[in-house]
Design a protein around this motif. Structure first.
Motif, PDB file in Angstrom:
ATOM      1  N   VAL A   1       0.859  -1.180   0.000  1.00  0.00           N
ATOM      2  CA  VAL A   1       0.000   0.000   0.000  1.00  0.00           C
ATOM      3  C   VAL A   1       0.899   1.235   0.000  1.00  0.00           C
ATOM      4  CG1 VAL A   1      -1.707   1.312   1.331  1.00  0.00           C
ATOM      5  CG2 VAL A   1      -1.862  -1.193   1.221  1.00  0.00           C
ATOM      6  N   GLU A   2       0.630   2.177  -0.898  1.00  0.00           N
ATOM      7  CA  GLU A   2       1.412   3.410  -0.979  1.00  0.00           C
ATOM      8  C   GLU A   2       0.923   4.370   0.098  1.00  0.00           C
ATOM      9  OE1 GLU A   2       2.248   5.108  -4.815  1.00  0.00           O
ATOM     10  OE2 GLU A   2       1.878   3.177  -5.784  1.00  0.00           O
ATOM     11  N   SER A   3       1.488   4.202   1.287  1.00  0.00           N
ATOM     12  CA  SER A   3       1.095   5.006   2.433  1.00  0.00           C
ATOM     13  C   SER A   3       2.282   5.160   3.382  1.00  0.00           C
ATOM     14  CB  SER A   3      -0.046   4.300   3.187  1.00  0.00           C
ATOM     15  OG  SER A   3      -0.237   4.862   4.469  1.00  0.00           O
ATOM     16  N   PRO A   4       2.368   6.302   4.072  1.00  0.00           N
ATOM     17  CA  PRO A   4       3.430   6.451   5.064  1.00  0.00           C
ATOM     18  C   PRO A   4       3.225   5.539   6.279  1.00  0.00           C
ATOM     19  CG  PRO A   4       2.048   8.417   4.989  1.00  0.00           C
ATOM     20  CD  PRO A   4       1.599   7.526   3.882  1.00  0.00           C
ATOM     21  N   ALA A   5       2.037   4.939   6.400  1.00  0.00           N
ATOM     22  CA  ALA A   5       1.748   4.058   7.531  1.00  0.00           C
ATOM     23  C   ALA A   5       2.052   2.587   7.237  1.00  0.00           C
ATOM     24  CB  ALA A   5       0.280   4.201   7.935  1.00  0.00           C
ATOM     25  N   THR A   6       2.411   2.244   6.017  1.00  0.00           N
ATOM     26  CA  THR A   6       2.715   0.862   5.658  1.00  0.00           C
ATOM     27  C   THR A   6       4.015   0.439   6.349  1.00  0.00           C
ATOM     28  OG1 THR A   6       1.594   1.103   3.553  1.00  0.00           O
ATOM     29  CG2 THR A   6       3.134  -0.710   3.727  1.00  0.00           C
ATOM     30  N   VAL A   7       4.026  -0.792   6.871  1.00  0.00           N
ATOM     31  CA  VAL A   7       5.182  -1.301   7.619  1.00  0.00           C
ATOM     32  C   VAL A   7       5.589  -2.658   7.077  1.00  0.00           C
ATOM     33  CG1 VAL A   7       6.008  -2.029   9.897  1.00  0.00           C
ATOM     34  CG2 VAL A   7       4.473  -0.071   9.709  1.00  0.00           C
TER      35      VAL A   7
END
Length: 130
Positions: free
Chosen positions: A25-31
């Motif tokens: 997922v293109e998100s700053p929250a993806t880990v």
């Protein structure tokens, strides 16, 4: 594509040396937590996966216990995976018995990882020279 098919496609891409970032997922929250790192945010994950692809080859990925549960618009995955590859920078073979878990969310292409965790259960051949 189902969550199971997405996981299988990720394994296939890893074996083939194909791009892996599109599976996240293109998100700053993806880990993504791997055997030796913890990456936070799509940009950091994409950069690390590009470097991994550049410095490794001959991946063997053998899934033995894939479990997938879909619930409330998402999916949880868990698997036991035998991993081995050649580390081209260290000139060494690497092998691990690993445990995988993750969360997938629906995306335009099917499903994408919002979180992935890979841990080593047993170190088999750390540092074996070819």
């Amino acid at each position: 594509m189902t969550p199971e098919e997405t996981v299988g496609s990720y394994y296939d891409a890893l074996r083939a040396g194909d791009a892996l970032a599109p599976f996240f997922v293109e998100s700053p929250a993806t880990v993504k937590a791997g055997i030796s790192e913890r990456l936070v945010g799509y940009a950091e994950i994409a950069n690390a996966l590009r470097e991994q692809t550049r410095t490794t080859e001959d991946w063997v990925v053998e899934s033995s216990d894939l479990e997938v549960v879909e619930r409330d618009g998402g999916a949880a995955v868990a698997d036991a995976v035998s991993l081995s590859w050649y580390d081209a920078e260290a000139f060494a073979d690497r092998s691990f018995e690993t445990r995988w878990s993750g969360t997938l969310l629906p995306s335009d292409e099917g499903w994408a990882f919002a979180g992935m965790h890979v841990s080593a259960a047993t170190d088999l051949d750390e540092g074996v020279d070819r």
